[in-house]
Design an enzyme around this catalytic site. Structure first.
Site, short mmCIF file in Angstrom:
data_model
loop_
_atom_site.label_atom_id
_atom_site.label_comp_id
_atom_site.label_asym_id
_atom_site.label_seq_id
_atom_site.Cartn_x
_atom_site.Cartn_y
_atom_site.Cartn_z
N GLU A 191 0.83 -1.21 0.00
CA GLU A 191 0.00 0.00 0.00
C GLU A 191 0.86 1.25 0.00
OE1 GLU A 191 -1.12 2.24 3.61
OE2 GLU A 191 -2.89 0.95 3.45
N ASP B 173 -5.30 -3.92 -2.56
CA ASP B 173 -5.33 -2.48 -2.83
C ASP B 173 -3.96 -1.98 -3.25
OD1 ASP B 173 -4.28 -2.85 -0.21
OD2 ASP B 173 -5.00 -0.87 0.43
#
Length: 326
Positions: free
Chosen positions: A53, A107
């Site tokens: 991330e 993500d």
């Protein structure tokens, strides 16, 4: 698993209007605080580790702010240290010392692919098409699963080790960056990403989905076992990503605004609220206030560097989101 658990040719940082320039050159201060010389993004709120991330956020910011040198450093380090899986996805955490570190956080892969697309399409910084296409193929193959409520629809799986069966799919709603899914789907011809974006928008219209983690079952949305059911450190990114995606009128922003407003101290926002809306934690950090500003449709609070990796990163992301999503 994690810490808390219109296409534009973008201008360079120097060319941004004065309202979009972070005070005191916050990008330079962000790099000084969180970007090592070798390109590793350091999460100082999480024992100094690095994760997919954080690397992805660094790539997105470097591209958006016109800093090719930083972008190339971050991508080189990411390829050398986190791109160690055989499926094209990143190991979620560094140092990579065992199987837990090799797990995926989707993500990070989604945002990294989007950053590579933006670098190629908008900035002309090399051709990353092959790498981003590989990431998108892996996301489709590994991270998109049928919704138990409607098997023809696809959910974004947050991690490969998390439950994804016909009866239960664990979802992190804050992983839905709708704009990234759409632009990557259009760029690579991956219709599955486009379908996931559309279904994700609908998912986020359900107040029961606006939590850090949820369990999607044939009967509907339920609390995720042994995971946060708050609107908290993960979920507060939902309005950031929706605004950035041009969805300022999405119902989730009004919901988020109500939650942020539960703070009891002046110039603070509620960063964690329980399912009933009761405030559990609050902060006056600029990054959290900036996200609350976006939820309310107003210009984000200017960055105030030195408030920690997560808050400082959100503050910069909110500035870019305001420029691109409004």
């Amino acid at each position: 698993m994690k810490r808390r658990n219109v296409i534009l040719a973008l201008p360079s940082f120097a060319a941004l209007p004065s309202w979009a320039q972070p005070q005191g050159d916050a990008w330079s201060q962000w790099k000084a605080a969180y970007l090592a010389d070798d390109g590793r993004v350091v999460d100082n709120g999480n024992r100094g580790i690095s994760h997919s991330e954080g690397q992805a956020y660094g790539l997105v910011l470097a591209q958006a702010l016109g800093d090719r040198a930083a972008f190339d450093r971050i991508e080189r380090w990411t390829r050398a240290n986190l791109a160690v899986r055989s499926d094209g996805l990143l190991a979620w955490r560094w140092p990579v010392r065992g199987p837990d570190d090799l797990r995926v956080a989707s993500d990070g892969d989604l945002l990294r692919a989007w950053a590579l697309l933006r670098a190629t399409r908008d900035s002309g910084w090399r051709d990353h098409a092959e790498k981003l296409a590989q990431i998108c193929r892996a996301l489709v193959a590994e991270c998109l699963v049928p919704d138990p409520r409607a098997p023809d629809e696809l959910l974004l799986r947050p991690a490969l080790h998390m439950t994804a069966t016909r009866d239960s799919v664990i979802v992190n709603p804050s992983y839905y960056m709708i704009r990234a899914l759409i632009e990557l789907g259009e760029a690579t011809g991956a219709d599955e990403l486009l379908r996931t974006a559309a279904h994700g928008e609908r998912l986020l219209q359900d107040p029961d989905a606006l939590r850090d983690w949820i369990n999607v079952t044939p009967q509907g949305i339920e609390p995720a076992p042994d995971l946060s059911t708050a609107f908290g450190w993960d979920a507060l990114r939902i309005p950031l990503y929706l605004f950035w995606s041009g969805r300022a009128d999405h119902a989730a922003l009004e919901f988020a605004g109500t939650r942020f407003a539960a703070a009891t101290l002046d110039r603070h926002v509620a960063t964690v609220t329980d399912p009933s809306g009761r405030m559990l934690e609050q902060s006056d950090a600029a990054g959290f206030r900036a996200v609350a500003d976006l939820a309310a449709g107003r210009p984000p609070t200017a960055p105030r560097p030195g408030q920690g990796y997560y808050a400082d990163t959100l503050a910069l992301l909110a500035q870019v989101a305001w420029r691109e999503g409004g």
